[in-house]
Design a protein around this motif. Structure first.
Motif, PDB file in Angstrom:
ATOM      1  N   VAL A 163     -24.121   8.970 -60.740  1.00 49.30           N
ATOM      2  CA  VAL A 163     -23.569   7.783 -60.950  1.00 49.30           C
ATOM      3  C   VAL A 163     -23.578   6.881 -60.655  1.00 49.30           C
ATOM      4  O   VAL A 163     -24.198   4.625 -60.487  1.00 49.30           O
ATOM      5  CB  VAL A 163     -22.301   7.820 -61.194  1.00 49.30           C
ATOM      6  CG1 VAL A 163     -21.138   8.675 -61.376  1.00 49.30           C
ATOM      7  CG2 VAL A 163     -21.614   7.899 -59.014  1.00 49.30           C
ATOM      8  N   GLY A 164     -25.139   7.232 -59.248  1.00 48.54           N
ATOM      9  CA  GLY A 164     -25.489   6.048 -58.433  1.00 48.54           C
ATOM     10  C   GLY A 164     -26.998   5.473 -59.079  1.00 48.54           C
ATOM     11  O   GLY A 164     -27.306   5.855 -58.811  1.00 48.54           O
ATOM     12  N   HIS A 165     -26.723   4.199 -58.841  1.00 51.82           N
ATOM     13  CA  HIS A 165     -28.301   3.518 -59.013  1.00 51.82           C
ATOM     14  C   HIS A 165     -28.493   3.299 -56.977  1.00 51.82           C
ATOM     15  O   HIS A 165     -30.205   3.265 -57.115  1.00 51.82           O
ATOM     16  CB  HIS A 165     -28.181   1.852 -59.932  1.00 51.82           C
ATOM     17  CG  HIS A 165     -27.632   2.187 -61.364  1.00 51.82           C
ATOM     18  ND1 HIS A 165     -26.056   1.455 -61.279  1.00 51.82           N
ATOM     19  CD2 HIS A 165     -27.663   2.542 -62.027  1.00 51.82           C
ATOM     20  CE1 HIS A 165     -26.398   2.133 -62.746  1.00 51.82           C
ATOM     21  NE2 HIS A 165     -27.344   2.200 -62.998  1.00 51.82           N
ATOM     22  N   GLU A 186     -33.485   7.462 -56.217  1.00 54.92           N
ATOM     23  CA  GLU A 186     -34.898   8.677 -55.471  1.00 54.92           C
ATOM     24  C   GLU A 186     -35.308   7.847 -54.268  1.00 54.92           C
ATOM     25  O   GLU A 186     -36.125   9.126 -53.716  1.00 54.92           O
ATOM     26  CB  GLU A 186     -35.766   7.680 -56.257  1.00 54.92           C
ATOM     27  CG  GLU A 186     -36.299   7.940 -58.050  1.00 54.92           C
ATOM     28  CD  GLU A 186     -34.491   7.554 -58.814  1.00 54.92           C
ATOM     29  OE1 GLU A 186     -34.821   5.307 -58.055  1.00 54.92           O
ATOM     30  OE2 GLU A 186     -34.196   8.027 -59.335  1.00 54.92           O
ATOM     31  N   GLU A 187     -34.539   7.076 -53.842  1.00 57.62           N
ATOM     32  CA  GLU A 187     -35.249   6.890 -51.850  1.00 57.62           C
ATOM     33  C   GLU A 187     -35.032   7.579 -51.595  1.00 57.62           C
ATOM     34  O   GLU A 187     -34.976   8.302 -50.368  1.00 57.62           O
ATOM     35  CB  GLU A 187     -35.403   5.107 -51.511  1.00 57.62           C
ATOM     36  CG  GLU A 187     -36.149   4.404 -52.221  1.00 57.62           C
ATOM     37  CD  GLU A 187     -36.116   3.109 -51.966  1.00 57.62           C
ATOM     38  OE1 GLU A 187     -36.785   1.864 -52.632  1.00 57.62           O
ATOM     39  OE2 GLU A 187     -34.688   2.289 -51.952  1.00 57.62           O
TER      40      GLU A 187
END
Lengths: 259, 476, 248
Positions: free
Chosen positions: C204-206, C223-224
């Motif tokens: 769910v997280g951007h 990604e980071e």
């Protein structure tokens, strides 16, 4: 030495906690006063609480009132018979009910029934975050939850007390006149002679005050519940104990002021 | 039952409760029915111990009124009765304080007057009173009697108690027996002599009757002026002398009146009169001083009040709790708390180096504000100054309609970045402790805080507070 | 839109937040992760003003809500919706009344309109036709969905989720995650999710923020975060007992 200072320490902390709690209850009361004058008053909520506090307590109040009147008549009869003053039984019952027992017993019964329920309900709402949910939905929980309960308490307690007074006198009559053969005319005449309007109305003022105490304490304890289901249980118990004690203590002071 | 709505249930219950209350009030209040409309009559008792306000007033055991007021007048109890309108009291009725039984409540009993006498006017006085022997007096008298009886029995016991006393009594009884025996003997032996004595006595009494007749005729003679005694009694000269003496006495008093002679001077001298007057006046003055002192302490008043205000424009409520102390009629201090949901807004613009100006609005959530004011009253106008809602300010109040109506104007919060806070309102007392108010708050505000408001307040005056403070028994 | 500046908070002697600095991006879902009892819920309650910081600022739309009075705070709160951990449905009301509650409190809509909106919201969370059920009759997952329907009833700009998947079975967890993603998209919401469920986080997280010992120790895109070498984060994501996070 250490043990003594620890005991003094504990005692001091208990005193401070109590004073702090009284202050918090008073602050809650002030905020209730503030929210009370801020429209809109949610009449539906108030009526719901009035039904809960008032209408649903009628049965228990009728029962306690009637039997209290009956037992007072019986006890009074044995005492007054020694002076051949049996007809004073009626006025004793009537004065006792209107001044003291009506308001106090009603308040204690309603505390046990509704005050505890207020603490439990609000406590549950607190621990399941329903109160937070109210705040989040931009609804003030004091206004939405506490104000209706306080209003209901203050209005319904006098109404219940009237019923209790009346049933107590009626109970006294049914024990006194048909069972103990006290003259019915003298019984009633002594009631109307000895009881003043002030006795009834001061009793009702007391009742309104007790209604304020029990709903305020119930709401305060429920509102500040912490610690899950156990906390709710604790809050309920504390609410009943604190409200009952406050009612009896304030009864003394109210009596000292009014009569 | 489920078809009945909550509102209906509550309404029905409250209605039933009110009906019961009405019924009980009516039954209990019955005894006072019609008394309110009665007329007042005053009566002065030497002692009204035990008589209380609202005590019954009865004629022949029928209630005809109530005791309305009891006060002190010249060291006696002035009792005001309120008599029902259809009962008229004659001028010669008699009032007494009686009690129901020995320990019962006191009531005023009125013995009806003569039929046909004039009636006592409204507000008139009952002149004839009778002090009923009260139970305390009775008991104390009984006490003294019992004391006397005890003394007598004690001395009796002293003289007769003990072995010696017994001996004495026996001796007395022995003597008595001997005497009666002797007497019997004498009577038996002198029977004939006794008969003779009785005969003599009878003769002597007829002689007496004759003597009295003679005396009678002598008195008659005196009455008609015969003989010396008669002349002395009937002589006019003696009366003339007496009259002269009286006349000269009269002359002396007249002289005194006119200021002749030393006593006269003393009595009639203007200075003396002035002296007397001035000394009387100075007594009066010192009484005044006492009066002033007494009324000063009575003037000291304390008020406790709560006022709630509802501001229309912002929808906020403001609450005030004030303690007003008034040591003198024209001077007062106000201490209080104001709960203000609004707080105060401070706007700060910050421009970081090279960046755009950022504006932060900070609300001082100072929800509890303070009031501390000192004020002075000049007739209908009171000026106040001090702390208003935790800022400095002044205010003026105008009172009208016996202080029922109060018009107020306040200026405070002279901050540099905003207009001063101006507030004006009117407050009206419509019940004993309840006031309603309406006005305009902060009406030159440049922060959009201006709003009309309505409010209500509850004020407890010192009477109630005295009651609260004075009658609550304090544990020692 | 939401900006936390050096937020400190202690309860008694226990320091819970020790200087939080966080920018939450508009229109994205930010997940705050961290250990149980690590202050995540406390942080969330600060964002909506249920708790006030001891020091620091919580700025929502340019206003420091920490210093607002109740009335203005309520205005700000109308921009928010919140789904509580146990849904916090009012158990004295049925589903209909629960979802209608914010509508009745803050709109002047007619009853029929409110009914229609409630039905729409329930449909949006995949529970059409449960209006007349009481909360006690619903399962945990259903309750959360009703809670979400209530949270979005006023069409808020920001929705906060307090551990939305805790206590649910894997299937229901998946369903709720899908629901969060869908709702976020269709209503263009700014979402803040608190979670310690590693599966859900990346779904769910951007943006993801790691809260550890009262501070944000790592913040970045998913990604980071996946590529981060921060030992705390590594241990948390791998669920290993060895590392800087001590269990005992």
């Amino acid at each position: 030495m250490n043990r003594i200072s620890a005991a003094v320490d504990r005692f001091g902390r208990a005193v401070l906690d109590n004073i702090e709690e009284m202050g918090r209850i008073f602050i809650l009361f002030i905020s209730v006063l503030m929210w009370m004058v801020r429209p809109p008053l949610k009449l539906r909520l108030i009526f719901k609480q009035m039904e809960f506090v008032g209408v649903k307590s009628i049965f228990v109040v009728v029962l306690t009132g009637t039997f209290t009147g009956m037992v007072m008549a019986l006890q009074g009869y044995y005492g007054f018979r020694m002076f051949n003053a049996e007809s004073l039984v009626g006025s004793t019952v009537a004065l006792g009910m209107t001044r003291e027992l009506g308001p106090v017993l009603t308040a204690l019964m309603v505390t046990a029934r509704a005050g505890s329920a207020m603490a439990a309900e609000l406590g549950t709402m607190r621990v399941t975050e329903q109160i937070d949910a109210l705040s989040v939905m931009a609804t003030n929980p004091v206004k939405h939850l506490i104000v209706p309960r306080i209003i209901a308490g203050v209005i319904m307690l006098p109404a219940l007390t009237i019923v209790s007074d009346f049933m107590g006198i009626l109970g006294g009559y049914f024990v006194g006149v048909p069972i103990l053969n006290i003259n019915a005319g003298a019984f009633i005449k002594n009631i109307t002679k000895m009881v003043d309007l002030g006795d009834i109305y001061n009793g009702l003022i007391k009742a309104a005050f007790f209604g304020l105490i029990l709903s305020l304490v119930g709401c305060y304890k429920g509102f500040n519940t912490t610690g899950g289901a156990e906390g709710v249980g604790k809050a309920t118990t504390e609410a009943v104990v604190l409200a009952s004690v406050s009612i009896l203590v304030s009864d003394y002071f109210l009596t000292a002021i009014m009569f | 039952m489920s078809s009945i709505s909550t509102e209906a249930k509550v309404g029905l219950f409250v209605l039933v409760a009110l009906i019961i209350l009405g019924y009980m009030s009516f039954r209990v209040g019955e005894k006072g029915f019609g008394l309110k409309k009665g007329y007042p009559v005053h009566v002065v008792f030497d002692n009204a111990t035990g008589l209380e306000k609202d005590a019954s007033v009865q004629i022949a055991g029928v209630e005809v009124g109530r005791v309305e007021d009891i006060s002190l007048k010249d060291g006696k109890a002035l009792v005001t009765l309120r008599i029902v309108p259809n009962v008229r009291l004659e001028k010669d009725v008699q009032a007494k304080i009686k009690a129901y039984g020995i320990l019962g409540d006191k009531y005023v009993d009125i013995v009806p007057g003569t039929l046909g006498e004039a009636y006592i006017a409204v507000g008139g006085d009952i002149v004839r009173t009778e002090q009923q022997a009260d139970i305390d007096k009775l008991l104390s008298e009984l006490g003294t009697i019992a004391g006397d009886v005890m003394e007598v029995t004690a001395s009796l016991k002293n003289s007769m108690g003990g072995a010696k006393g017994e001996e004495n009594i026996r001796a007395i009884i022995d003597n008595t027996r001997a005497i009666t025996e002797d007497l019997a003997r004498i009577v038996r032996q002198n029977d004939a002599k006794l008969n003779l004595m009785v005969d003599n006595l009878s003769e002597a009494s007829s002689e007496m009757r004759r003597t009295f007749a003679t005396l009678n005729s002598i008195v008659e003679k005196i009455d008609s002026g015969e003989g010396t005694i008669g002349q002395l009694v009937e002589n006019r000269d003696a009366f003339d002398n007496l009259n002269q003496t009286l006349v000269s006495l009269k002359g002396i008093t007249e002289k005194i009146n006119r200021g002749e002679g030393s006593i006269g001077k003393l009595v009639n001298d203007e200075d003396t009169v002035d002296n007397l007057n001035s000394s009387l006046k100075s007594i009066g003055k010192s009484m005044d001083g006492i009066d002033r002192y007494v009324s000063k302490s009575e003037q000291f008043k304390t008020f406790l009040s709560y006022r709630g205000e509802y501001l229309f424009d912002s929808g906020d409520g403001k609450g005030y709790i004030d303690l007003t102390i008034r040591p003198k009629e024209d001077k007062f201090y106000v201490l209080g708390l104001v709960t203000n949901p609004n707080g105060r807004l401070t706007v700060t613009d910050t421009t970081p180096a090279g960046g755009a100006t950022a504006r932060t609005e900070t609300w001082e959530r100072d929800e509890l504000l303070f009031t501390a004011q000192i004020g002075k009253r000049f007739k209908d106008i009171a000026l106040r100054g001090g702390v208003f809602e935790s800022t400095g300010g002044v205010g003026v109040d105008y009172f009208a309609l016996d202080d029922r109506l109060q018009l107020t104007f306040e200026v405070f919060d002279f901050g540099s970045d905003r207009n001063a806070h101006l507030k004006t309102y009117a407050e009206y007392r419509f019940l004993k402790h309840i006031y309603l108010s309406a006005g305009w708050d902060d009406f030159i505000s440049n922060e959009g805080g201006d709003s009309p408001f309505v409010g209500f307040s509850i004020k407890f005056e010192d009477e109630d507070l005295k009651y609260l403070l004075g009658s609550v028994p304090m544990p020692n | 839109m939401i900006k936390l500046v050096d937020v400190h908070k202690s309860f008694g002697r226990q320091k819970v937040l020790g200087g939080i600095n966080l920018d939450i991006e508009d229109g994205k879902t930010t997940v705050i992760i961290g250990g149980s009892g690590g202050g995540k819920s406390v942080l969330l309650k600060h964002i909506i003003g249920l708790l006030r910081p001891d020091s620091g600022q919580v700025i929502v739309d340019g206003v420091d809500i920490a210093s607002l009075n109740d009335r203005d705070l309520n205005e700000i709160r109308k921009k928010f919706g919140m789904l509580f951990q146990e849904a916090a449905l009012f158990d004295s009301m049925n589903v209909m009344e629960n979802v209608a509650f914010p509508l009745r409190a803050h709109t002047k809509k007619k009853d029929a309109e409110i009914r229609q909106t409630v039905a729409e919201m329930l449909k949006a969370v995949g529970l059409p036709g449960v209006e007349n059920k009481m909360p006690s009759e619903l399962s945990g997952g259903m309750r959360k969905r009703v809670g979400l329907a209530r949270a979005i009833a006023l069409h808020p700009q920001i929705v906060l989720f307090d551990e939305p998947t805790t206590g649910l079975d894997p299937v229901m967890t998946e369903a709720i995650n899908e629901l969060i993603i869908e709702t976020q998209k269709s209503f263009e919401l700014t979402c803040v999710v608190i979670s310690h469920d590693v599966q859900s986080i990346f779904k769910v997280g951007h943006r993801i923020a790691m809260l550890y010992e009262g501070k944000i120790v790592e913040y970045g895109t998913s990604e980071e975060i996946r590529g981060s070498s921060n030992p705390v984060l590594r241990q948390f994501l791998s669920g290993s007992l060895e590392g800087p996070i001590s269990v005992m």
